[in-house]
Design a protein around this motif. Structure first.
Motif, PDB file in Angstrom:
ATOM      1  N   ALA A  86       0.832  -1.209   0.000  1.00 21.31           N
ATOM      2  CA  ALA A  86       0.000   0.000   0.000  1.00 21.31           C
ATOM      3  C   ALA A  86       0.864   1.255   0.000  1.00 21.31           C
ATOM      4  CB  ALA A  86      -0.935  -0.003   1.202  1.00 21.31           C
ATOM      5  N   VAL A  87       1.923   1.246   0.787  1.00 21.77           N
ATOM      6  CA  VAL A  87       2.826   2.406   0.825  1.00 21.77           C
ATOM      7  C   VAL A  87       3.486   2.606  -0.541  1.00 21.77           C
ATOM      8  CG1 VAL A  87       4.991   3.256   1.810  1.00 21.77           C
ATOM      9  CG2 VAL A  87       3.223   2.321   3.303  1.00 21.77           C
ATOM     10  N   LEU A  88       3.987   1.537  -1.134  1.00 22.32           N
ATOM     11  CA  LEU A  88       4.621   1.651  -2.452  1.00 22.32           C
ATOM     12  C   LEU A  88       3.620   2.062  -3.526  1.00 22.32           C
ATOM     13  CD1 LEU A  88       7.037  -1.393  -2.404  1.00 22.32           C
ATOM     14  CD2 LEU A  88       7.618   1.016  -2.191  1.00 22.32           C
ATOM     15  N   LEU A  89       2.405   1.555  -3.430  1.00 22.48           N
ATOM     16  CA  LEU A  89       1.377   1.900  -4.404  1.00 22.48           C
ATOM     17  C   LEU A  89       1.012   3.378  -4.326  1.00 22.48           C
ATOM     18  CD1 LEU A  89      -0.585   0.908  -6.560  1.00 22.48           C
ATOM     19  CD2 LEU A  89      -2.170   0.307  -4.734  1.00 22.48           C
ATOM     20  N   ILE A  90       0.892   3.887  -3.120  1.00 24.71           N
ATOM     21  CA  ILE A  90       0.573   5.307  -2.955  1.00 24.71           C
ATOM     22  C   ILE A  90       1.746   6.178  -3.406  1.00 24.71           C
ATOM     23  CG2 ILE A  90       0.122   7.090  -1.225  1.00 24.71           C
ATOM     24  CD1 ILE A  90      -1.539   4.930   0.284  1.00 24.71           C
ATOM     25  N   ALA A  91       2.968   5.737  -3.111  1.00 26.20           N
ATOM     26  CA  ALA A  91       4.144   6.527  -3.455  1.00 26.20           C
ATOM     27  C   ALA A  91       4.434   6.528  -4.954  1.00 26.20           C
ATOM     28  CB  ALA A  91       5.364   6.022  -2.693  1.00 26.20           C
ATOM     29  N   PHE A  92       4.320   5.373  -5.615  1.00 29.00           N
ATOM     30  CA  PHE A  92       4.745   5.271  -7.010  1.00 29.00           C
ATOM     31  C   PHE A  92       3.610   5.141  -8.017  1.00 29.00           C
ATOM     32  CE2 PHE A  92       8.414   3.531  -4.612  1.00 29.00           C
ATOM     33  CZ  PHE A  92       9.304   4.533  -4.926  1.00 29.00           C
ATOM     34  N   ARG A  93       2.419   4.875  -7.554  1.00 30.08           N
ATOM     35  CA  ARG A  93       1.201   4.782  -8.368  1.00 30.08           C
ATOM     36  C   ARG A  93       1.350   3.912  -9.602  1.00 30.08           C
ATOM     37  NH1 ARG A  93      -2.385   9.653  -7.020  1.00 30.08           N
ATOM     38  NH2 ARG A  93      -1.375  10.368  -5.143  1.00 30.08           N
ATOM     39  N   GLY A  94       1.087   4.459 -10.778  1.00 31.76           N
ATOM     40  CA  GLY A  94       1.041   3.707 -12.027  1.00 31.76           C
ATOM     41  C   GLY A  94       2.272   2.879 -12.329  1.00 31.76           C
ATOM     42  N   LEU A 145      -8.432   2.467  -7.447  1.00 30.83           N
ATOM     43  CA  LEU A 145      -8.493   3.930  -7.559  1.00 30.83           C
ATOM     44  C   LEU A 145      -7.272   4.509  -8.250  1.00 30.83           C
ATOM     45  CD1 LEU A 145      -9.923   4.947  -4.072  1.00 30.83           C
ATOM     46  CD2 LEU A 145     -11.048   5.193  -6.291  1.00 30.83           C
ATOM     47  N   VAL A 146      -6.100   3.986  -7.921  1.00 26.87           N
ATOM     48  CA  VAL A 146      -4.854   4.579  -8.385  1.00 26.87           C
ATOM     49  C   VAL A 146      -4.400   4.026  -9.735  1.00 26.87           C
ATOM     50  CG1 VAL A 146      -2.398   4.798  -7.838  1.00 26.87           C
ATOM     51  CG2 VAL A 146      -4.082   5.155  -6.070  1.00 26.87           C
ATOM     52  N   GLY A 147      -4.563   2.730  -9.942  1.00 26.85           N
ATOM     53  CA  GLY A 147      -3.969   2.143 -11.132  1.00 26.85           C
ATOM     54  C   GLY A 147      -4.851   1.137 -11.839  1.00 26.85           C
ATOM     55  N   ARG A 148      -6.111   1.454 -11.988  1.00 25.98           N
ATOM     56  CA  ARG A 148      -7.047   0.509 -12.614  1.00 25.98           C
ATOM     57  C   ARG A 148      -6.630   0.136 -14.025  1.00 25.98           C
ATOM     58  NH1 ARG A 148     -12.794   2.800 -12.556  1.00 25.98           N
ATOM     59  NH2 ARG A 148     -11.325   4.309 -11.893  1.00 25.98           N
TER      60      ARG A 148
END
Length: 162
Positions: A86-94, A145-148
């Motif tokens: 979750a932290v990496l997803l929020i930080a780096f997104r796509g 939400l971030v990278g569908r």
């Protein structure tokens, strides 16, 4: 390992009770050292390490039947992996979704395993399993939400969906 041997010897543990944790620490050190030295992508190594730890926990439970593994170890590992992702997803997104989609999918699915263990009656303290399931649902929501678009594209490649 010296601390394990000292505490085990002081507590009057058998050679097997002291030797098994020492061997586990030695094997873990060798595994982590090998991953860090030879892996070109540290994040991919960490993702694989979470999967290896969950597999070891599964083998531990299968060999001993100890409910501590299913109650605390498996949900704890799942929550740690889900929080890391979750932290990496929020930080780096796509870009993170594009490079690590299969690990994200694995972690979301494995985050639901504690709920399956709870349903099977293999968990003695349900809050941790419920928290792991909730964390898996939260990661899936963040992922959608971030990278569908990136997730859909990677899932098509990964599973050859057309």
């Amino acid at each position: 390992m010296a601390l394990i041997a000292l505490l085990g010897g002081t507590a009057g543990g058998s050679a097997l009770a002291v030797g098994a944790p020492c061997a586990a620490v030695a094997l873990n050190w060798l595994f982590v050292r090998n991953m860090i030295v030879h892996a070109p992508d540290f994040i991919r190594v960490v993702e694989r390490y979470f999967l290896v730890l969950l597999a070891v926990a599964g083998l531990w439970f299968a060999s001993t039947g100890n409910l501590i593994v299913t109650t605390y170890v498996v949900p704890g590992l799942c929550m740690l992996a889900l929080a890391f992702n979750a932290v990496l997803l929020i930080a780096f997104r796509g870009p993170f979704v594009t490079g690590y989609a299969k690990y994200l999918i694995y972690e979301v699915l494995l985050g639901l395993v504690p709920l399956a263990l709870l349903a099977a009656g293999l968990i003695t303290w349900p809050p941790l399993a419920i928290a792991a399931g909730a964390a898996a649902a939260a990661l899936l929501a963040i992922l959608l939400l971030v990278g569908r678009k990136q997730l859909a594209a990677e899932a098509r490649k990964l599973f050859s969906l057309r």
